[in-house]
Every structure is written in structure tokens, then in C-alpha cells.
Design a protein around this motif. Structure first.
Motif, PDB file in Angstrom:
ATOM      1  N   ALA B  53       2.488  -3.572  -4.553  1.00 49.57           N
ATOM      2  CA  ALA B  53       3.344  -3.232  -5.697  1.00 49.57           C
ATOM      3  C   ALA B  53       2.639  -2.259  -6.634  1.00 49.57           C
ATOM      4  O   ALA B  53       3.259  -1.323  -7.166  1.00 49.57           O
ATOM      5  CB  ALA B  53       3.741  -4.504  -6.444  1.00 49.57           C
ATOM      6  N   GLY B  54       1.322  -2.466  -6.818  1.00 53.63           N
ATOM      7  CA  GLY B  54       0.571  -1.535  -7.647  1.00 53.63           C
ATOM      8  C   GLY B  54       0.531  -0.137  -7.047  1.00 53.63           C
ATOM      9  O   GLY B  54       0.646   0.863  -7.761  1.00 53.63           O
ATOM     10  N   ALA B  55       0.377  -0.065  -5.720  1.00 53.95           N
ATOM     11  CA  ALA B  55       0.396   1.235  -5.060  1.00 53.95           C
ATOM     12  C   ALA B  55       1.764   1.898  -5.193  1.00 53.95           C
ATOM     13  O   ALA B  55       1.858   3.122  -5.334  1.00 53.95           O
ATOM     14  CB  ALA B  55       0.025   1.077  -3.590  1.00 53.95           C
ATOM     15  N   ALA B  56       2.835   1.082  -5.176  1.00 48.66           N
ATOM     16  CA  ALA B  56       4.177   1.646  -5.355  1.00 48.66           C
ATOM     17  C   ALA B  56       4.362   2.173  -6.780  1.00 48.66           C
ATOM     18  O   ALA B  56       5.100   3.137  -6.985  1.00 48.66           O
ATOM     19  CB  ALA B  56       5.232   0.593  -5.038  1.00 48.66           C
ATOM     20  N   PHE B  57       3.695   1.525  -7.765  1.00 47.98           N
ATOM     21  CA  PHE B  57       3.760   2.070  -9.125  1.00 47.98           C
ATOM     22  C   PHE B  57       2.995   3.380  -9.232  1.00 47.98           C
ATOM     23  O   PHE B  57       3.423   4.299  -9.933  1.00 47.98           O
ATOM     24  CB  PHE B  57       3.192   1.066 -10.123  1.00 47.98           C
ATOM     25  CG  PHE B  57       4.222   0.163 -10.705  1.00 47.98           C
ATOM     26  CD1 PHE B  57       5.061   0.626 -11.704  1.00 47.98           C
ATOM     27  CD2 PHE B  57       4.368  -1.127 -10.259  1.00 47.98           C
ATOM     28  CE1 PHE B  57       6.012  -0.202 -12.247  1.00 47.98           C
ATOM     29  CE2 PHE B  57       5.326  -1.954 -10.785  1.00 47.98           C
ATOM     30  CZ  PHE B  57       6.149  -1.489 -11.781  1.00 47.98           C
ATOM     31  N   LEU B  58       1.847   3.477  -8.543  1.00 48.86           N
ATOM     32  CA  LEU B  58       1.050   4.697  -8.655  1.00 48.86           C
ATOM     33  C   LEU B  58       1.673   5.858  -7.894  1.00 48.86           C
ATOM     34  O   LEU B  58       1.593   6.999  -8.326  1.00 48.86           O
ATOM     35  CB  LEU B  58      -0.374   4.433  -8.142  1.00 48.86           C
ATOM     36  CG  LEU B  58      -1.230   3.531  -9.010  1.00 48.86           C
ATOM     37  CD1 LEU B  58      -2.584   3.327  -8.375  1.00 48.86           C
ATOM     38  CD2 LEU B  58      -1.394   4.109 -10.387  1.00 48.86           C
ATOM     39  N   GLY B  63       7.380   4.165  -1.787  1.00 52.75           N
ATOM     40  CA  GLY B  63       7.944   2.845  -2.008  1.00 52.75           C
ATOM     41  C   GLY B  63       8.530   2.179  -0.785  1.00 52.75           C
ATOM     42  O   GLY B  63       8.359   0.980  -0.586  1.00 52.75           O
ATOM     43  N   LEU B  64       9.200   2.958   0.081  1.00 50.60           N
ATOM     44  CA  LEU B  64       9.890   2.343   1.214  1.00 50.60           C
ATOM     45  C   LEU B  64       8.905   1.766   2.227  1.00 50.60           C
ATOM     46  O   LEU B  64       9.064   0.630   2.690  1.00 50.60           O
ATOM     47  CB  LEU B  64      10.783   3.395   1.870  1.00 50.60           C
ATOM     48  CG  LEU B  64      11.871   2.847   2.775  1.00 50.60           C
ATOM     49  CD1 LEU B  64      12.791   1.948   1.979  1.00 50.60           C
ATOM     50  CD2 LEU B  64      12.647   3.975   3.407  1.00 50.60           C
ATOM     51  N   ILE B  69       5.840  -2.928   4.583  1.00 52.07           N
ATOM     52  CA  ILE B  69       4.602  -3.682   4.850  1.00 52.07           C
ATOM     53  C   ILE B  69       4.624  -5.019   4.110  1.00 52.07           C
ATOM     54  O   ILE B  69       4.245  -6.066   4.658  1.00 52.07           O
ATOM     55  CB  ILE B  69       3.375  -2.852   4.426  1.00 52.07           C
ATOM     56  CG1 ILE B  69       3.315  -1.555   5.201  1.00 52.07           C
ATOM     57  CG2 ILE B  69       2.096  -3.613   4.666  1.00 52.07           C
ATOM     58  CD1 ILE B  69       2.223  -0.645   4.735  1.00 52.07           C
ATOM     59  N   GLY B  70       5.103  -5.003   2.853  1.00 48.83           N
ATOM     60  CA  GLY B  70       5.141  -6.239   2.072  1.00 48.83           C
ATOM     61  C   GLY B  70       6.081  -7.271   2.673  1.00 48.83           C
ATOM     62  O   GLY B  70       5.739  -8.450   2.763  1.00 48.83           O
ATOM     63  N   LEU B  71       7.253  -6.825   3.124  1.00 52.12           N
ATOM     64  CA  LEU B  71       8.189  -7.766   3.739  1.00 52.12           C
ATOM     65  C   LEU B  71       7.621  -8.323   5.036  1.00 52.12           C
ATOM     66  O   LEU B  71       7.763  -9.517   5.322  1.00 52.12           O
ATOM     67  CB  LEU B  71       9.520  -7.067   4.020  1.00 52.12           C
ATOM     68  CG  LEU B  71      10.483  -6.975   2.851  1.00 52.12           C
ATOM     69  CD1 LEU B  71      11.750  -6.276   3.281  1.00 52.12           C
ATOM     70  CD2 LEU B  71      10.829  -8.357   2.352  1.00 52.12           C
TER      71      LEU B  71
END
Lengths: 86, 130
Positions: B53-58, B63-64, B69-71
Motif C-alpha cells: 500500500a505504501g508503494a502504491a502511495f509513492l 496500483g493495479l 500481488i496483495g490479493l
């Protein structure tokens, strides 16, 4: 500022990697080692994402996805083998 | 706006890495294999998802892939830990003496009876001193 955060996160993940590696070397039973291996692969996925952030190359995330897939298959195969039925 | 996104992403990265650190610590210090499974897999799942999530903020354009990977981790990590715990229970790995409830032994008493498989024979010799 973001580089400082990434550096600190990499250091904390490195300490976690060393702790899990200690359990991997010490673990009394085989299942302990397999759990430590699972944790090590998850921390390695974090390392790959952090290296993608450092290098600013999004293609590393594909490597992380394939790594997660392969490590999951490996852990499941070892667990079924230890359970004694396939 | 841009620096706020950076700060949020950095904070999530640090929180996730701290969860990974506590997971490694619990994996090393917990008294029992089943406690180690709890400490190892739950905290690392949350920590890795927070780092993603932090990488998606940076980098919002990733994001996709990060969500994918998170799911994947969210679905597969509890599954592998549960399969490992069941394998250890069938192999007859010793529980810590403080264990109060063992529902799986109540449901499947034969899994305790056949404790002569390969993983228990190696663990009974050196498993007591940890």
C-alpha cells in the motif's frame, strides 16, 4: 524524503529477514524450517517491491508476483509431502 | 499534495516493515510450533500488504499490479499456514504444556495416535529444549 523512509523500511525488513533466518537454521522440526522458509519468501517479496521503489522500475513487480506464486506452490507441495498423502 | 502522498506512503512502508520485524521476532521467540505459525504468517501478511500500500502511495501508476500481488498474498498465505499446521498436527508435533484447547484432536483423535511418522521422530529428540 521518500528515500529516507525506503531506507529505514529496508533496514527493518533486513533485521526481520535475519531473525527468520535464525529460526530456519535452528528450527527443531522440519515444519519449523518450512514455516521459516515461507516467512523468508514473504520478506523477499517485500525486498523486491522495495528495490522496485529504489530503482523506480515497475517491471520488478512482475518478478515479485511470479516469486509469490512459486513459493506458494513449493510450500504447499512440501506440506502435502510431510502430511504423507498426495 | 505531492509531499502528503509521499509522507503517507513512507509511513505505510515503515509500519509494514515494523510488522515484518515483529513477525520475525515472534518466529524466533515463540515456545511452540503452532504459536510460531501464528506469529510468522499473520504478521508478515499484514506487513507485506502495508508495504504494498505504501508503494502504491509513492507510485500511483503501479496500483493495479500492487493490488494483484496483495490479493494473491491475502488468499494464499493463510492457506499455506493452515496446511502446514495440519501437517504438523498429523505428524504429532508436541504442543507447549500451556495449551488449553485442541479442537482438532477432539475431532480427529486418530491423528494423535499415529505419531510415528518421519517428522515426529526427528522432532522428539531435540524438540524439548527449545
Amino acid at each position: 524524503m521518500a528515500e529516507t523512509f525506503i531506507t529505514f523500511a529496508t533496514i527493518l525488513s533486513g533485521i526481520a529477514f535475519l531473525l527468520a533466518l535464525g529460526r530456519f537454521l535452528k528450527g527443531p522440526s522440519t515444519v519449523d524450517r518450512v514455516i521459516a522458509f515461507d516467512v523468508l519468501t514473504v520478506i523477499s517479496i517485500t525486498f523486491i517491491v522495495l528495490s522496485a521503489l529504489i530503482e523506480e522500475r515497475g517491471i520488478y513487480l512482475d518478478v515479485a508476483l511470479v516469486y509469490a506464486l512459486l513459493s506458494f506452490l513449493g510450500v504447499i507441495a512440501i506440506a502435502r509431502y510431510l502430511e504423507g498423502r498426495f | 499534495m505531492e509531499s502528503a502522498m509521499d509522507f503517507m506512503g513512507g509511513f505505510l512502508l515503515l509500519a509494514g516493515a515494523s510488522f515484518l520485524l515483529f513477525g520475525g521476532l515472534g518466529l524466533l521467540r515463540m515456545p511452540d510450533l503452532y504459536n510460531r505459525i501464528q506469529a510468522g504468517t499473520k504478521t508478515t501478511t499484514l506487513g507485506t500488504i502495508l508495504v504494498l500500500a505504501g508503494a502504491a502511495f509513492l507510485h500511483p501508476e503501479w496500483g493495479l499490479k500492487l493490488l494483484l500481488i496483495g490479493l494473491f498474498l491475502l488468499f494464499t498465505n493463510p492457506l499455506s499456514s493452515q496446511v502446514l499446521a495440519r501437517a504438523a498436527h498429523r505428524g504429532g508435533i508436541e504442543k507447549t504444556p500451556e495449551t488449553m484447547v485442541d479442537k482438532l484432536a477432539e475431532d480427529f483423535p486418530e491423528s494423535i495416535a499415529k505419531s510415528t511418522t518421519s517428522i515426529s521422530s526427528s522432532s522428539n529428540k531435540i524438540g524439548d529444549k527449545s
